[in-house]
Design an enzyme around this catalytic site. Structure first.
Site, PDB file in Angstrom:
ATOM      1  N   CYS A  59      23.030  16.116  25.322  1.00 11.03           N
ATOM      2  CA  CYS A  59      22.647  15.560  24.030  1.00 11.03           C
ATOM      3  C   CYS A  59      22.011  14.177  24.214  1.00 11.03           C
ATOM      4  CB  CYS A  59      23.862  15.469  23.125  1.00 11.03           C
ATOM      5  SG  CYS A  59      25.066  14.251  23.699  1.00 11.03           S
ATOM      6  N   ALA A  62      24.226  11.601  25.765  1.00 15.27           N
ATOM      7  CA  ALA A  62      24.285  11.777  27.222  1.00 15.27           C
ATOM      8  C   ALA A  62      23.083  11.126  27.895  1.00 15.27           C
ATOM      9  CB  ALA A  62      24.352  13.262  27.579  1.00 15.27           C
ATOM     10  N   ARG A  93      28.982  11.665  35.851  1.00 16.69           N
ATOM     11  CA  ARG A  93      27.709  11.665  36.589  1.00 16.69           C
ATOM     12  C   ARG A  93      27.929  10.870  37.859  1.00 16.69           C
ATOM     13  NH1 ARG A  93      22.957   8.299  35.302  1.00 16.69           N
ATOM     14  NH2 ARG A  93      21.002   9.321  35.838  1.00 16.69           N
ATOM     15  N   HIS A 192      16.947   9.172  26.363  1.00 19.56           N
ATOM     16  CA  HIS A 192      16.233   8.322  27.330  1.00 19.56           C
ATOM     17  C   HIS A 192      15.323   7.353  26.582  1.00 19.56           C
ATOM     18  CE1 HIS A 192      16.333  12.061  30.156  1.00 19.56           C
ATOM     19  NE2 HIS A 192      17.438  11.372  30.254  1.00 19.56           N
TER      20      HIS A 192
HETATM   21  S1  CFN Z   1      18.700  13.186  32.413  1.00 14.04           S
HETATM   22 FE1  CFN Z   1      17.436  12.768  34.209  1.00 14.04          FE
HETATM   23  S2  CFN Z   1      17.236  10.738  34.888  1.00 14.04           S
HETATM   24  S3  CFN Z   1      15.478  13.679  34.426  1.00 14.04           S
HETATM   25 FE2  CFN Z   1      16.646  14.062  36.225  1.00 14.04          FE
HETATM   26  S4  CFN Z   1      16.162  12.519  37.648  1.00 14.04           S
HETATM   27 FE3  CFN Z   1      18.848  15.312  36.194  1.00 14.04          FE
HETATM   28  S5  CFN Z   1      19.702  16.178  34.399  1.00 14.04           S
HETATM   29 MO1  CFN Z   1      21.403  15.341  35.619  1.00 14.04          MO
HETATM   30  S6  CFN Z   1      21.494  13.221  34.797  1.00 14.04           S
HETATM   31 FE4  CFN Z   1      20.131  13.179  36.496  1.00 14.04          FE
HETATM   32 FE5  CFN Z   1      17.930  11.920  36.566  1.00 14.04          FE
HETATM   33 FE6  CFN Z   1      15.537  11.892  35.641  1.00 14.04          FE
HETATM   34 FE7  CFN Z   1      19.619  14.043  34.179  1.00 14.04          FE
HETATM   35  S7  CFN Z   1      19.735  11.393  37.706  1.00 14.04           S
HETATM   36  S8  CFN Z   1      20.455  14.977  37.600  1.00 14.04           S
HETATM   37  S9  CFN Z   1      16.876  16.069  36.959  1.00 14.04           S
HETATM   38  N1  CFN Z   1      18.415  13.563  35.674  1.00 14.04           N
HETATM   39  C1  HCA Z   2      23.985  15.100  31.580  1.00  6.89           C
HETATM   40  C2  HCA Z   2      24.401  14.630  32.942  1.00  6.89           C
HETATM   41  C3  HCA Z   2      24.132  15.615  34.041  1.00  6.89           C
HETATM   42  C4  HCA Z   2      25.002  16.837  33.933  1.00  6.89           C
HETATM   43  C5  HCA Z   2      25.043  17.592  35.196  1.00  6.89           C
HETATM   44  C6  HCA Z   2      25.269  19.065  35.188  1.00  6.89           C
HETATM   45  C7  HCA Z   2      24.367  14.898  35.391  1.00  6.89           C
HETATM   46  O1  HCA Z   2      23.092  15.940  31.433  1.00  6.89           O
HETATM   47  O2  HCA Z   2      24.536  14.614  30.626  1.00  6.89           O
HETATM   48  O3  HCA Z   2      25.010  19.760  34.197  1.00  6.89           O
HETATM   49  O4  HCA Z   2      25.696  19.527  36.235  1.00  6.89           O
HETATM   50  O5  HCA Z   2      23.484  14.853  36.201  1.00  6.89           O
HETATM   51  O6  HCA Z   2      25.474  14.400  35.580  1.00  6.89           O
HETATM   52  O7  HCA Z   2      22.766  15.985  33.985  1.00  6.89           O
END
Ligand code: CFN
Ligand code: HCA
Length: 538
Positions: A59, A62, A93, A192
């Site tokens: 969401c 998050a 995370r 974001h």
């Molecule tokens: S929201 Fe982003 S900030 S988009 Fe990416 S690299 Fe994932 S989903 Mo989990 S939290 Fe994580 Fe980053 Fe960019 Fe999220 S560190 S792994 S692919 N990510």
């Molecule tokens: C998030 C955080 C997450 C969840 C990871 C997952 C992360 O989306 O709120 O679904 O395994 O990287 O911790 O993306």
């Protein structure tokens, strides 16, 4: 039949056929066969998830608290809402942190919440929030406090921003709030954007102290998952490049307030922080371009591009020396591992940048990525940045105001845009056209916001040697006899960035795809003969 299973068009039909017609139409736009990688087809990304489909998305809260701001370790983060949101985002995370200097504090082991109850929902929660800020201040004396609104707060209309302003005046420290209610936008992507706006408004530019270093940069969109930021820092240090702020992995409040003193912003995860890069360029004149420190080719290219930007021969030569020394270490590891990984297959379904970036590491290992998709990325992340002007509806902008940013006359460094212009004229590209689909092989499957049903079908049809995904489907995948590498948290591993990180990744994937243990996974339905896991020859 394709080389690894049915052809992609047949597989797509097979996944869609169970849905009602309306869902078929909606999902159909989000599931494409990559027929022309050079000119990718339009994908229905960043749209609302079909209710009832099991998605892996998160969401807005998050994306804002969990992803972008939460990792700043000496801010005290307070979740305003019922306890669940604070609880479930507590250290879930893997943005790892360490204190780097005497006297520093790290609040990230705590989860602060106003613990909203029914009477706050009925009578309002503003007093509760003010009291929570006061209590947190008395107990911890932080430099800054950040407040995050969850869904009920938006629904009852608590004015968190006024409370923050009043408490900021009263306590004399920086206090600011984020209206990042979970329901805003269609995924964490909206969060974001909200986070970028708030960080820019309340932190960037607060501290003009000069930074004594020859080459000063910020890394934007690097969150130190599994220690990635430390590996990138190690390599850049060897080259003589200084990072002021890594937004927001392992970073302090002061570093963020000071990071506008950089010569250049390089952007790792474009999806989560492109807004910040653009706003910093507008206000301070700092140019930016994308980098990718995931995979050997990406790491080498990124280092060379940074050196090229500064243009000094001394730096360009130093970068080549570092690359040569690091490659001498990682090359033998890769050569050995390739003897076992060549020709194996992978599928990647992750977030908003990793499903693309990690394809480089699989390519290094001579593995084929047969299908991939993001959870919440936008069309430009799939098709390339040049599609942006043609995007009519960007779901984020329905809910989130763009900050109007103008140049700060006293601090805008005109030499930087001039340098950018001169470099562009000499052929240097700041804005590239990369996107996941351009990199993927012809006729592979691209699936946005994949559902559990589609994932199961994919496994039945292709039985990839490994799937890169997250916690929400890891065990479904593994119960079907396929190893799953979590590309969000790296399970317990990492770093995977840079040179040493690449070697770690090769070893982990080699172990996972070489063990015979997955052939022993026999689910009850197996006896009925429908699952393919054990049917593949050892
Ligand atoms: S929201 Fe982003 S900030 S988009 Fe990416 S690299 Fe994932 S989903 Mo989990 S939290 Fe994580 Fe980053 Fe960019 Fe999220 S560190 S792994 S692919 N990510
Ligand atoms: C998030 C955080 C997450 C969840 C990871 C997952 C992360 O989306 O709120 O679904 O395994 O990287 O911790 O993306």
């Amino acid at each position: 039949m394709g080389r690894y299973g049915p052809d992609a068009a047949t597989a797509r039909e097979e996944m869609l056929k169970v849905y009602p017609r309306k869902t078929q139409r909606k999902r159909g736009k989000q599931m494409l066969v990559n027929e022309n990688p050079a000119t990718p087809a339009e994908i229905g990304a960043n749209s609302r998830t079909v209710p009832g489909i099991i998605t892996q998305r998160g969401c807005s809260y998050a994306g804002c608290k969990g992803v972008v701001i939460g990792p700043i370790y000496d801010i005290l983060h307070i979740t305003h809402g019922p306890i669940g949101c604070g609880w479930y985002s507590w250290l879930s995370r893997r943005n790892i942190t360490k204190i780097r200097a005497d006297g520093e504090v790290n609040f990230l082991q705590y989860s602060m919440s106003t613990d909203m109850q029914e009477d706050h929902i009925v009578f309002g929660g503003e007093k509760q929030l003010a009291a929570a800020i006061q209590e947190a201040y008395d107990e911890f004396h932080p430099k800054a406090i950040s407040v995050y609104a969850t869904c009920p707060v938006g629904l009852i209309g608590d004015d968190i921003h006024t409370v923050c302003r009043q408490m900021k005046e009263k306590l004399g420290i920086n206090i600011f709030g984020f209206s990042c209610e979970g329901y805003k936008g269609v995924s964490q992507s909206a969060g974001h954007h909200i986070a970028n706006n708030g960080v820019f408004k309340h932190m960037i530019g607060l501290d003009d102290s000069p930074v004594e270093a020859k080459y000063k940069i910020n890394i934007l969109g690097e969150y130190n998952i599994g220690g990635d930021a430390w590996e990138i820092d190690r390599v850049l240090k060897l080259c003589g490049i200084h990072i002021i702020g890594t937004l927001s992995g392992g970073v302090s409040y002061d570093e963020i307030c000071n990071c506008h003193m950089a010569d250049l912003n390089v952007v790792m995860c474009h999806r989560s922080i492109n807004y910040m890069a653009e706003m910093m360029e507008e206000k301070f004149g700092i140019p930016w371009f994308k980098v990718n420190f995931i995979g050997l080719e990406g790491t080498k290219k990124s280092l060379r591009k940074i050196a090229q930007y500064f243009g000094d021969k001394e730096l360009i030569d130093r970068v080549e020396e570092v690359i040569a020394a690091e490659m001498a270490e990682v090359r033998p590891v890769l050569d050995d591992i390739r003897t076992r990984t060549t020709g194996k297959t992978a599928a990647l379904f992750v977030g908003g940048s990793r499903a693309h970036h990690y394809q480089d590491l699989f390519n290094d290992m001579d593995m084929q990525v047969i299908a991939a998709g993001y959870e919440f990325a936008h069309r430009d992340d799939y098709e390339g940045r040049d599609v942006l002007p043609h995007i009519k509806i960007d779901a984020d902008s329905r809910n989130i105001e763009e900050l109007v940013v103008t140049a700060d006359e006293t601090r805008f460094d005109a030499a930087k845009p001039e340098k950018k212009k001169a470099l562009e004229e000499s052929g240097f590209t700041f804005s590239d056209y990369e996107g996941m689909m351009r990199q993927m092989a012809k006729d592979t499957l691209v699936i946005d916001d994949i559902s559990h049903h589609e994932m199961e079908k994919l496994i039945e049809m292709y039985h990839p040697d490994v799937i890169g995904s997250g916690i929400k489907d890891k065990y479904v995948i593994e119960k079907m006899g396929v190893p799953c590498k979590q590309l969000h948290s790296y399970d317990y591993g990492g770093p995977y960035a840079g040179f040493k990180g690449a070697a770690n990744f090769y070893k982990d994937i080699d172990r996972m795809t070489s063990t015979k243990v997955w052939k022993l996974a026999r689910a009850p339905w197996h006896e009925g003969g429908s699952a393919p896991a054990a049917e593949k020859e050892p």
